[in-house]
Scaffold this motif. Structure first.
Motif, PDB file in Angstrom:
ATOM      1  N   UNK A 129       0.821  -1.229   0.000  1.00  0.00           N
ATOM      2  CA  UNK A 129       0.000   0.000   0.000  1.00  0.00           C
ATOM      3  C   UNK A 129       0.853   1.278   0.000  1.00  0.00           C
ATOM      4  N   UNK A 130       1.984   1.238   0.674  1.00  0.00           N
ATOM      5  CA  UNK A 130       2.851   2.410   0.716  1.00  0.00           C
ATOM      6  C   UNK A 130       3.364   2.758  -0.675  1.00  0.00           C
ATOM      7  N   UNK A 131       3.827   1.771  -1.420  1.00  0.00           N
ATOM      8  CA  UNK A 131       4.343   2.010  -2.759  1.00  0.00           C
ATOM      9  C   UNK A 131       3.209   2.363  -3.720  1.00  0.00           C
ATOM     10  N   UNK A 132       2.083   1.698  -3.626  1.00  0.00           N
ATOM     11  CA  UNK A 132       0.986   1.964  -4.553  1.00  0.00           C
ATOM     12  C   UNK A 132       0.379   3.348  -4.353  1.00  0.00           C
ATOM     13  N   UNK A 133       0.423   3.898  -3.173  1.00  0.00           N
ATOM     14  CA  UNK A 133      -0.101   5.240  -2.964  1.00  0.00           C
ATOM     15  C   UNK A 133       0.792   6.299  -3.596  1.00  0.00           C
ATOM     16  N   UNK A 147       1.063   7.543  -9.751  1.00  0.00           N
ATOM     17  CA  UNK A 147       0.252   8.677 -10.204  1.00  0.00           C
ATOM     18  C   UNK A 147      -1.231   8.321 -10.274  1.00  0.00           C
ATOM     19  N   UNK A 148      -2.061   9.296  -9.979  1.00  0.00           N
ATOM     20  CA  UNK A 148      -3.502   9.076 -10.002  1.00  0.00           C
ATOM     21  C   UNK A 148      -4.005   9.009 -11.449  1.00  0.00           C
ATOM     22  N   UNK A 149      -5.247   8.620 -11.626  1.00  0.00           N
ATOM     23  CA  UNK A 149      -5.821   8.438 -12.965  1.00  0.00           C
ATOM     24  C   UNK A 149      -5.847   9.742 -13.750  1.00  0.00           C
ATOM     25  N   UNK A 201      -3.942  10.397 -17.324  1.00  0.00           N
ATOM     26  CA  UNK A 201      -4.696  10.846 -18.491  1.00  0.00           C
ATOM     27  C   UNK A 201      -4.008  12.025 -19.169  1.00  0.00           C
ATOM     28  N   UNK A 202      -3.282  12.821 -18.409  1.00  0.00           N
ATOM     29  CA  UNK A 202      -2.582  13.971 -18.969  1.00  0.00           C
ATOM     30  C   UNK A 202      -1.170  13.636 -19.423  1.00  0.00           C
TER      31      UNK A 202
END
Length: 187
Positions: free
Chosen positions: A41-45, A48-50, A54-55
């Motif tokens: 969870x630490x690495x996955x947070x 980059x967000x979706x 997208x950008x």
């Protein structure tokens, strides 16, 4: 009987070592699984967000840009200039002695092979990050016919190379590819 007693003690000693090994292996395995459970969870947070993903690239239809025209687009929240160079602008850029430039690059290095007329650059002055003029209709293009930064007077030529003023480098060319004759993908 003494022999029997020594055999029993050595059997118990071997059994004790086996139990101890098992307990050590189980403890290390448990710690490894626990560590992974904390790290995933630490690495996955940190990913980059979706909306950021997208950008990370953008596709732009360039079919409506006539020779001599330029448009401004947005890539990663920064302006991008897409210019369809005329044969005269290409000739002017190729006539310049590259070794005389502050940031020496030829027009061929700044464009894709076979698409020399398409110049795609970030619309951010390399001096202090202002947005140069010259991409919009009727904007001042500076004395070299490319772009002019109104903040501190940097002038760029038709290949978006720095020619005069405080900017240390040419306008940056982002990573891009033509997906068709009329669409370019930046990023």
């Amino acid at each position: 009987m003494a022999e029997q007693a020594s055999i029993d003690t050595s059997a118990q000693a071997e059994e004790g070592v086996r139990r101890r090994d098992f307990i050590n292996i189980a403890a290390v395995s448990f710690a490894g699984v626990g560590g992974a459970a904390v790290l995933v969870p630490l690495v996955s947070q940190m990913a980059p967000s979706a909306d950021v993903l997208a950008q990370s690239s953008t596709e732009i239809d360039i079919s409506a840009i006539q020779p001599g025209q330029a448009i401004k687009a947005v890539f990663r929240k920064q302006p991008v200039f897409i210019r369809n160079l005329t044969p005269e602008e290409i000739a002017a850029a190729e006539k310049v002695d590259v070794s005389s430039l502050r940031d020496p690059q030829s027009l061929e290095e700044r464009t894709k092979e076979g698409k020399t007329n398409w110049l795609i650059t970030m619309g951010v002055c390399t001096h202090l990050g202002c947005v140069p003029l010259g991409a919009g209709e009727g904007e001042v293009k500076g004395e070299f016919g490319g772009y002019f930064c109104p903040c501190h007077g940097s002038s760029y030529d038709t290949a978006a190379r720095i020619r005069k003023g405080p900017a240390p480098k040419n306008l940056e060319v982002p990573e891009y590819a033509f997906t068709s004759d009329t669409v370019v993908k930046i990023g």
